[in-house]
Structure formats: C-alpha cells, structure tokens
Design a protein around this motif. Sequence first.
Motif, PDB file in Angstrom:
ATOM      1  N   UNK A 298      44.568  40.365  39.861  1.00 34.04           N
ATOM      2  CA  UNK A 298      43.686  41.503  39.629  1.00 34.04           C
ATOM      3  C   UNK A 298      42.218  41.114  39.778  1.00 34.04           C
ATOM      4  N   UNK A 299      41.846  40.002  39.200  1.00 31.61           N
ATOM      5  CA  UNK A 299      40.443  39.587  39.243  1.00 31.61           C
ATOM      6  C   UNK A 299      39.985  39.231  40.660  1.00 31.61           C
ATOM      7  N   UNK A 300      40.826  38.528  41.417  1.00 26.66           N
ATOM      8  CA  UNK A 300      40.422  38.045  42.740  1.00 26.66           C
ATOM      9  C   UNK A 300      40.662  39.075  43.851  1.00 26.66           C
ATOM     10  N   UNK A 301      41.721  39.877  43.722  1.00 23.95           N
ATOM     11  CA  UNK A 301      42.114  40.704  44.861  1.00 23.95           C
ATOM     12  C   UNK A 301      42.230  42.200  44.547  1.00 23.95           C
ATOM     13  N   UNK A 302      43.090  42.540  43.577  1.00 22.99           N
ATOM     14  CA  UNK A 302      43.368  43.958  43.330  1.00 22.99           C
ATOM     15  C   UNK A 302      42.134  44.701  42.837  1.00 22.99           C
ATOM     16  N   UNK A 303      41.397  44.089  41.907  1.00 23.01           N
ATOM     17  CA  UNK A 303      40.191  44.739  41.388  1.00 23.01           C
ATOM     18  C   UNK A 303      39.200  45.071  42.484  1.00 23.01           C
ATOM     19  N   UNK A 304      38.773  44.101  43.294  1.00 23.82           N
ATOM     20  CA  UNK A 304      37.835  44.412  44.389  1.00 23.82           C
ATOM     21  C   UNK A 304      38.390  45.438  45.379  1.00 23.82           C
ATOM     22  N   UNK A 305      39.696  45.326  45.727  1.00 23.46           N
ATOM     23  CA  UNK A 305      40.265  46.314  46.642  1.00 23.46           C
ATOM     24  C   UNK A 305      40.167  47.715  46.040  1.00 23.46           C
TER      25      UNK A 305
END
Length: 729
Positions: A298-305
């Motif tokens: 979530x922090x590295x990928x899902x959140x920014x997406x």
Amino acid sequence: MAYEPAQEIVDAVGGPDNIASLTHCATRLRFQLKDGDKADKNTAEKIPGVLGAVPQSGDRFQVVIGGGVQNVYNEIMALPVMAGVGTGGGAAASGGGGAGESDADIKARERAKGPRGTNAWLDTLFEFLSDSFRPILGALLGASLFITFMALAATLGWIPAWNSPGVELPPSWAFVNLMWKCVFIFLPLMVAYNASQKIGADPWVGFAIMAVVMLPGFTDLGKTQDAVQTTFLGSDITTVQVFGMPLTIFDYSSQVFPPLLMAAVLGLVYKGLRKIIPENIQLIFVPFLAMLIMIPLTAFLIGPIGVYAGAALANLLSSINNFSPFIFAIVIPLAYPFMVPLGLHWPINAIMLLNIQTLGYDFIQGPMGAWNFACFGATAGVLVLAWREKDKQMRQTATGALAAGLLGGISEPSLYGIHLRYKRIYPRMLVGCLTGGLIIGIGSLILGLPNGITTQAFVFTSLLTIPAFNPIGLYAIAVLGAFVVAMVLVMISGYKNPADAEPALAGATTATEDARIAGGAADEAASVSNVAGGEELLPGAGAGAAGAAGGAAAGAAAGSATALATKGEGEATDVGALIQVASPLDGTAVGLDTVPDPVFAGGVMGPGVAVEPTGDTVYAPGAGTVVAAQPTGHAFGLQLDNGVEVLIHVGIDTVNLKGEGFDVKVKNGDRVETGTPLVTFDRAVIEKAGYPLITPVIVLNGDAFDTVDPVKLGPVSHGEPLLNIQKKA
C-alpha cells in the motif's frame, strides 16, 4: 414488526444457512446469499412490511422495507437462527411505473435500462463502492452541517474566511472547525474498514493497513534530509529511499481511492492465505501475513496509484467543466435522475471528495442540487394534490419523503416511494432539473464564474446546506426554480396515471397500495394482492386489516364496479341520504382511538368504530357480497348494496393464530343479508394467546361520503345501528 415477519423474510431468502451476510441501507435489506436461486421473490413481497424484493446478479438479493429498515434488520439479527451470520457490508447489516408496481418491479425495470443487473462483475463493483460509503453517510451528513454553519458564520462576518490558507481562528471557532475535520481527515480509515468488510477481509486489518500511511511519522519521512523533491506528471512530489526503493510521501487525508484499491487487493490476499494456512492457526497468521504483505504494498504502490487514478478522473471532469460550465450545469442535473435508480451515482461521490482534496473545491454538487430540489419539488406537488384529494396514505408518504429531502438531502424516499411509481411525474421533474441547470449555466456565464457554482466541502444538497455554496444567491435561485417548476407542473397535470384516476373502487386499490409505502401502514397493506387472489395472509401486526382492505378494493374492482354503477335508485342510495350500517357483534361500541393498533387507531385504513365483543359470533352488518373471507377467520371485507365497503377485523394480531379458534361460515363471493353469520370464534383460545378481542369495523371508502360517525357508544347488539354514513350532497 414482530419476529414473525423477520423469520418470514429469512425463510423467503432460503433460510439462515443460505445467508452469507446481511447489510442494510436507508430503505433496503441487502442479502449476500450462498445460492441466489433459493430466494423466492414472490414470497418475500407478500410479507407484511415488505415493499418489494429485487434479485440481483452475484447471488445478491434486496428486500425493500422503507424507513423502518433498521428495526427490521435488528429483529432479523436477533433471531436465534441468525447467530453467526455476518453483517458483511457495514451498516449494521443493510439494504421505483404505475402505482400498481412493487418496488421490486420498479427497481428491476430501471436496472434493466443500464448495465447493472446484467453483468455480475459490474454489479459487484458498484455494490462494493456503495457499501464502502453507505455506512458513513450519517457521519458525512453531520459533518456537512458543521461545514455549512462555518460557511454561514464567515458570510455573516462572525469569523474570517475559515478555509483560506494561513487563517487562524479563535480557539472556540477552531474547536467547532475540528468537528467536521474529524470526519474528512480520517475518511480513508472509515472507507478502508467498510470496504475491507465488504470484500470479506478482517475490517480492522484493513483499517490498520490504511492507518500506517496516515500516521504523522509517515509524513515526517518526507521532511528528513534524505527526502527528494521531484516532478511526476506535472506534479511536485516528495520521495525518500526506504530499503533501497523510492517511497512516495502523500497526505492521504480525505483520500478515498487508495483505501478502495487497498481493500480490493486485501480481499484477494485474505482469500489466498485462508487457502494455504491451516484453519486452526488462521486467526494468528492470516492477519499477520496480510499486514506484512499489504502495508508495504500500500505504501509503495497501491497508495500512489490510488492518488493518481483519482486525480486523473477528477481532472477529466474538471476539464469538461472548464471547457463549458454551461453544458456541465445542464448535463449533471439531467443525468442524475437516471443515475440514482441504477446506483451509478456512488462513484461520483468519491470524485466530489477528491475534488475538494486536490482542487480545494467541488463543482459537481451545485448542479446536482438542481436535480435534488426538482425531485423534492415534484414530491411537494404530490403532497398538495394528496391534501386536496384527502388521500391520507399518499399524504403521509409524501410528507415523510419531503422532510427527508429538504432537511437531509435524501432523494430515495421520493424516488422509490412516489416518482417511479407514477409515470407522469418523471417528465415534469426533468423540466425542473433543466430549469435549475439553465439558471446555473446562464448565471455562471453572466457572473463570469469559470467553474460554475462551487462548494469547498462535501455536503448533502438540502435547505440546511445552501450557505455552503458559492455564490449563494445563484445557487438559491437555481434550486428554488427547479423546485417550483417541478411542483407546479405536477400540480397542474396531476401525478396519477390514467388507470389510477378511475373513480370508486379503483381509487380504493390505489389507496391501499399507497398505504404499503406509508411507514405507519406498511405492515397493514403489504398483503393486498394476496387477498384479491384468495390467498392466506401472512402473519404480521394488523396484516388482516390491510388484506381485507385490499380484498375489498381488488375484488370489487374485478367484479363489483359494474354493480355499484347501477345502484343509485331507492332511498338508501339517494344523494345526501343517510345510510346506516348495523353492528356485526354483540358487545360495547367504543371509539377507534381505543384500539391498541396505531393503524386502526389513527384512521389509516378509514373511519369507523370498534366493538368490544361479549358474544362469540360475527354477523353481516348489511346486505351485500363477501369479497374477502380469510380462511383464518380474522378478517372479512364486504361490499354492501348501499355502496359501503366494510372491513371487520376480529381482534388484533389474531391472524397469528392461523385459524385456530375460528369457524368460518362464508367464502368469497357469497351473498349475505343483515344478520348472516360470518364466523364464530373461541374467546378462550384468543384470550389465552394474549390477543385483544376488540374488533374494528372500518369503512374503507370513507372518502366517498360526507361523514362516517358512530350512532352511539356503549352497549350494542348485532343488527342494531352502529354507524351513520351521510352520502355526499
């Protein structure tokens, strides 16, 4: 509603073993079933208090209740057989044509016009979105009123521009400001909880995963010496190296797309972990491994997406609005009347919230207000006509729907309770939508508003939130125009379809159907169609009353209307003549207000009187035809030769005895004379069961007469005059 209807609903959807989870919204119970084919739509719709049933793709099944859905849900979940059934959607477990349509017919017809209901994956998507937001609508509504109060205070000069950067409010006002910020700042956590629960994962695990990126320590990572400022897709972003990988630092307050995406992936992770981890250690390792996987993801990928995907959608609508605020102001109010019945409006709520987060304002809610107030205006028109026509049931329905709309900004009671039932309303309401949209569009051009009407907060478009819009004057004129135009057009043209406007008994059918919608009479009239077909009424508080009422209306409409039309000669039926109806019982005549049932006591079913019986036999109160003789013996509907439609309801809730203690003497269609025995009953059986014996005698078509009054109160014998009924002059 007692436990019996709650059990009936559970049985209608295939029993407790077929229920995977149960949720509810403002008006509907929402079942996620293990096998949707086991649910019986027709059986569900016959249950007292049920306004309709809607089978959906993906083994989902909705039962439409109305405003009392929370109570019905509580009663269902209190059933012993429901122990262990999940509340899979969030709110303590949730939930429009002609007047003859059920809510299920209305919803199915409207759903057929769009993609939902035909594609399981699309239906699943929108159910996921709606159930992620629906449980927190109350908190959002409360916050929106605090925002409106702050906006009004700033307009009146009590405080400075409370939402401008760098503005410091006095401590008292700063505290008031926190009352709405608490909802929107932590909105991602609320959405994460609901969405995770909907998807079948532990909601608190979803909450915890989203909470990591909202910690002050997370945002503080962007303030360290290792933080790097870069530009990505035209936006300035902050990144920091964590374990050799770039971690993008965002302020996730008020974001809704990241928690939605996180929950969707979490559901897949949970499902996979449960398959590979032994059941006896799942409690420990499934949450741990899910967090171990999902927090970095979530922090590295899902959140920014999620942030970028939401921004892209918001920018798309913003570009359309910037290209032509005039067109946008017209399209939105004209589209919403069709989006809401299909459930397609839920994703727009997420974009509104994102607009406020990224742009500092939203431009959708202003035009949307034109739709809402046109909807409420049409309801107001129906209310005026109901008052003129002395239609108590529709008056009650429209009053409740209008209050929910003007004070809460909620359109569903108007939409499903009235508008989609009567085809004449929608075209006139659309004219109101167009009027409001034109006022906004033209006003924006004249005033030079590049974004049209805007608001800096997510609010429900009601009377109470008008101060939250800018400019207030233009918005107020637009919603007033939409409201008045829709109301006047409905008042001029009427709202009933031609078939609903038929006089006499057809009107009675409409009245009893409307009684199904009215909150106070929902339990009474839900079984109208059953009686017309000679079917046994299902248990429910006072269900027999509505059953006989519906039977009188439907049966007469089918076979007695012609006979009534030929009446009119003779002393009893002369215009202005006095008609007397005899007492069907030996006993004591008392006022209806003494009946321990609010539907009878409030006159919802019609005027009349009640009798406390001293005997054990019910007799015909006049010459006529039996149009509804219940096999249970608890209720009879008679069409008397003098034009009076009479309902005799033996005791209160005695339908629950299912015929025990009753010996029925007549059947549907029988000819009776004054004093013909209808039923004998065993007082001991009824009294032992704890049901009151008081028997309402109701004139179902009371509006056809000038007055309906008791001859006297006190001791009375069967055959003696009980009611004086004055024909209209």
